[in-house]
Scaffold this active site. Structure first.
Site, PDB file in Angstrom:
ATOM      1  N   SER A 142     -19.586 -16.882 -44.855  1.00 11.47           N
ATOM      2  CA  SER A 142     -19.904 -18.387 -44.707  1.00 11.47           C
ATOM      3  C   SER A 142     -18.745 -19.029 -45.372  1.00 11.47           C
ATOM      4  O   SER A 142     -17.786 -18.489 -46.019  1.00 11.47           O
ATOM      5  CB  SER A 142     -21.208 -18.505 -45.542  1.00 11.47           C
ATOM      6  OG  SER A 142     -21.247 -20.079 -45.627  1.00 11.47           O
ATOM      7  N   TYR A 155     -27.208 -18.687 -52.698  1.00  8.61           N
ATOM      8  CA  TYR A 155     -26.808 -18.628 -51.262  1.00  8.61           C
ATOM      9  C   TYR A 155     -25.250 -18.073 -51.183  1.00  8.61           C
ATOM     10  O   TYR A 155     -24.901 -17.002 -50.603  1.00  8.61           O
ATOM     11  CB  TYR A 155     -27.251 -19.592 -50.216  1.00  8.61           C
ATOM     12  CG  TYR A 155     -26.859 -19.471 -49.035  1.00  8.61           C
ATOM     13  CD1 TYR A 155     -27.292 -18.771 -47.879  1.00  8.61           C
ATOM     14  CD2 TYR A 155     -25.251 -20.225 -48.377  1.00  8.61           C
ATOM     15  CE1 TYR A 155     -26.699 -18.480 -46.677  1.00  8.61           C
ATOM     16  CE2 TYR A 155     -24.913 -19.975 -47.253  1.00  8.61           C
ATOM     17  CZ  TYR A 155     -25.619 -19.012 -46.511  1.00  8.61           C
ATOM     18  OH  TYR A 155     -25.145 -18.787 -44.889  1.00  8.61           O
TER      19      TYR A 155
HETATM   20  P1  NDP Z   1     -30.405 -18.386 -37.544  1.00  6.89           P
HETATM   21  O1  NDP Z   1     -31.443 -18.722 -38.585  1.00  6.89           O
HETATM   22  O2  NDP Z   1     -30.442 -19.014 -36.175  1.00  6.89           O
HETATM   23  O3  NDP Z   1     -30.183 -16.795 -37.272  1.00  6.89           O
HETATM   24  C1  NDP Z   1     -30.505 -15.701 -38.468  1.00  6.89           C
HETATM   25  C2  NDP Z   1     -30.915 -14.451 -37.852  1.00  6.89           C
HETATM   26  O4  NDP Z   1     -31.185 -13.683 -38.959  1.00  6.89           O
HETATM   27  C3  NDP Z   1     -32.206 -14.540 -37.083  1.00  6.89           C
HETATM   28  O5  NDP Z   1     -31.934 -13.907 -35.789  1.00  6.89           O
HETATM   29  C4  NDP Z   1     -33.152 -13.833 -37.802  1.00  6.89           C
HETATM   30  O6  NDP Z   1     -34.074 -13.166 -37.045  1.00  6.89           O
HETATM   31  C5  NDP Z   1     -32.248 -12.900 -38.691  1.00  6.89           C
HETATM   32  N1  NDP Z   1     -32.996 -12.354 -39.958  1.00  6.89           N
HETATM   33  C6  NDP Z   1     -33.436 -12.887 -40.904  1.00  6.89           C
HETATM   34  N2  NDP Z   1     -34.023 -12.210 -41.778  1.00  6.89           N
HETATM   35  C7  NDP Z   1     -33.814 -10.938 -41.307  1.00  6.89           C
HETATM   36  C8  NDP Z   1     -34.451  -9.797 -41.489  1.00  6.89           C
HETATM   37  N3  NDP Z   1     -34.764  -9.645 -42.753  1.00  6.89           N
HETATM   38  N4  NDP Z   1     -34.282  -8.556 -40.869  1.00  6.89           N
HETATM   39  C9  NDP Z   1     -33.783  -8.795 -39.714  1.00  6.89           C
HETATM   40  N5  NDP Z   1     -33.114  -9.834 -39.537  1.00  6.89           N
HETATM   41  C10 NDP Z   1     -33.343 -10.983 -40.146  1.00  6.89           C
HETATM   42  O7  NDP Z   1     -29.270 -18.758 -38.253  1.00  6.89           O
HETATM   43  P2  NDP Z   1     -27.559 -18.551 -38.058  1.00  6.89           P
HETATM   44  O8  NDP Z   1     -27.186 -17.928 -36.702  1.00  6.89           O
HETATM   45  O9  NDP Z   1     -26.979 -19.547 -38.451  1.00  6.89           O
HETATM   46  O10 NDP Z   1     -27.261 -17.445 -39.246  1.00  6.89           O
HETATM   47  C11 NDP Z   1     -26.562 -16.376 -38.795  1.00  6.89           C
HETATM   48  C12 NDP Z   1     -25.494 -15.988 -40.151  1.00  6.89           C
HETATM   49  O11 NDP Z   1     -24.649 -16.964 -40.070  1.00  6.89           O
HETATM   50  C13 NDP Z   1     -26.134 -15.895 -41.281  1.00  6.89           C
HETATM   51  O12 NDP Z   1     -25.573 -14.688 -42.065  1.00  6.89           O
HETATM   52  C14 NDP Z   1     -25.840 -16.990 -41.986  1.00  6.89           C
HETATM   53  O13 NDP Z   1     -25.932 -17.029 -43.522  1.00  6.89           O
HETATM   54  C15 NDP Z   1     -24.515 -17.268 -41.307  1.00  6.89           C
HETATM   55  N6  NDP Z   1     -23.977 -18.568 -41.722  1.00  6.89           N
HETATM   56  C16 NDP Z   1     -24.572 -19.653 -40.891  1.00  6.89           C
HETATM   57  C17 NDP Z   1     -24.061 -21.011 -40.868  1.00  6.89           C
HETATM   58  C18 NDP Z   1     -24.872 -22.289 -40.209  1.00  6.89           C
HETATM   59  O14 NDP Z   1     -24.529 -23.283 -40.667  1.00  6.89           O
HETATM   60  N7  NDP Z   1     -25.541 -21.958 -39.525  1.00  6.89           N
HETATM   61  C19 NDP Z   1     -22.969 -21.254 -41.793  1.00  6.89           C
HETATM   62  C20 NDP Z   1     -22.507 -20.150 -42.458  1.00  6.89           C
HETATM   63  C21 NDP Z   1     -22.867 -18.810 -42.236  1.00  6.89           C
HETATM   64  P3  NDP Z   1     -35.682 -12.826 -37.317  1.00  6.89           P
HETATM   65  O15 NDP Z   1     -36.131 -13.873 -37.953  1.00  6.89           O
HETATM   66  O16 NDP Z   1     -36.156 -12.636 -35.926  1.00  6.89           O
HETATM   67  O17 NDP Z   1     -35.955 -11.498 -38.084  1.00  6.89           O
END
Ligand code: NDP
Length: 244
Positions: A142, A155
């Site tokens: 991030s 975070y």
């Molecule tokens: P979303 O919340 O849309 O996606 C997060 C994903 O992680 C979901 O598919 C969720 O699926 C999965 N997830 C969460 N916990 C678990 C778990 N225990 N096991 C398996 N899967 C899990 O957010 P983003 O697409 O934004 O996030 C993707 C990545 O990008 C993350 O690492 C986030 O920190 C990073 N990021 C995002 C930013 C933003 O502004 N959006 C900025 C910087 C980094 P499910 O709940 O179905 O398990």
């Protein structure tokens, strides 16, 4: 020619946001994508969409905090397609709060998903890649791996850790390419687990300018598509007006 067609690409956190957009884009370019997350209904729907577009995709329910689950996920991908070319360790959570709110269970959850989840992906995938003589590990960090802000201390700590793990792995790797993807603000479901009221407002303000997930998916495509001897070490992608 993009170096993407027929690659077997395993994606965690593929049920929404960046993971979903990346799975769809890579499948469009001919990759065989294997999607993992907890919400199987969402995964099923995304895989159906990819199939309807003529792409190749499979899914499996996983919790990235469970080492055996992640191992089984990679074995599933290998059984289906014979190898694993790329791992996109992307699952993450972001329940923001000020430190003095003492949301210790949320801290633990961030450490478990954001750090242990990535380590579990590396532990399961690296032996497969070393045995097959190469591959690529892409970890989602991030902009929070570079700057810290109020409510985001834990975070950001997890994302600094992801950055450090990626960089250390890169230095040790001879055949495995290692890439860190560091998104700025992206409009996704991330933060929907925030329970601290002040942090909810802050995120809303922050998200007034945000990229779509497709912008980050294109960064992943760029890193994957390079020739095998080119390792894109890190890509930072921010909205043009994002300062920090
Ligand atoms: P979303 O919340 O849309 O996606 C997060 C994903 O992680 C979901 O598919 C969720 O699926 C999965 N997830 C969460 N916990 C678990 C778990 N225990 N096991 C398996 N899967 C899990 O957010 P983003 O697409 O934004 O996030 C993707 C990545 O990008 C993350 O690492 C986030 O920190 C990073 N990021 C995002 C930013 C933003 O502004 N959006 C900025 C910087 C980094 P499910 O709940 O179905 O398990």
């Amino acid at each position: 020619m993009l170096n993407v067609k027929n690659k077997v690409i395993v994606i965690t956190g593929a049920s929404s946001g960046i993971g979903e957009a990346t799975a769809k884009l890579l499948a469009e370019y001919g990759a065989k994508v294997v999607l993992g997350a907890r919400r199987t209904e969402k995964l099923k729907k995304i895989v159906e969409e990819i199939h309807n577009q003529g792409g190749t995709a499979e899914f499996k329910a996983i919790d990235v905090t469970d080492r055996e689950d992640v191992k089984a996920f990679f074995e599933f991908a290998k059984d289906k397609f014979g190898r694993v070319d790329v791992i996109f360790n992307n699952a993450g959570v972001m329940p923001l709060s000020p430190m003095n709110a003492l949301k210790v269970e949320e801290w633990d959850n961030m450490v478990n998903v954001n750090i242990r989840g990535v380590l579990n992906g590396i532990a399961a995938g690296l032996p497969i890649m070393e045995a097959q003589g190469g591959g690529q590990i892409i970890n989602t960090a991030s902009i929070g791996a570079h700057v810290v802000g109020p409510t985001a201390a834990v975070y950001c700590a997890t994302k600094y850790a992801v950055w450090a793990i990626s960089e250390g792995l890169r230095q040790e790797s001879q055949n495995v390419r290692v890439t860190t993807i560091s998104p700025g603000v992206v409009d996704t479901e991330l933060g929907s687990d925030i329970t601290d009221e002040s942090s909810k407002g802050l995120l809303k303000e922050f998200r007034k300018t945000a990229l779509s997930s497709e912008a980050i998916a294109r960064a992943v495509l760029y890193a994957v598509s390079q020739p095998d001897d080119v390792d894109v070490n890190e890509v930072i992608v921010r909205p043009i007006s994002q300062v920090m």
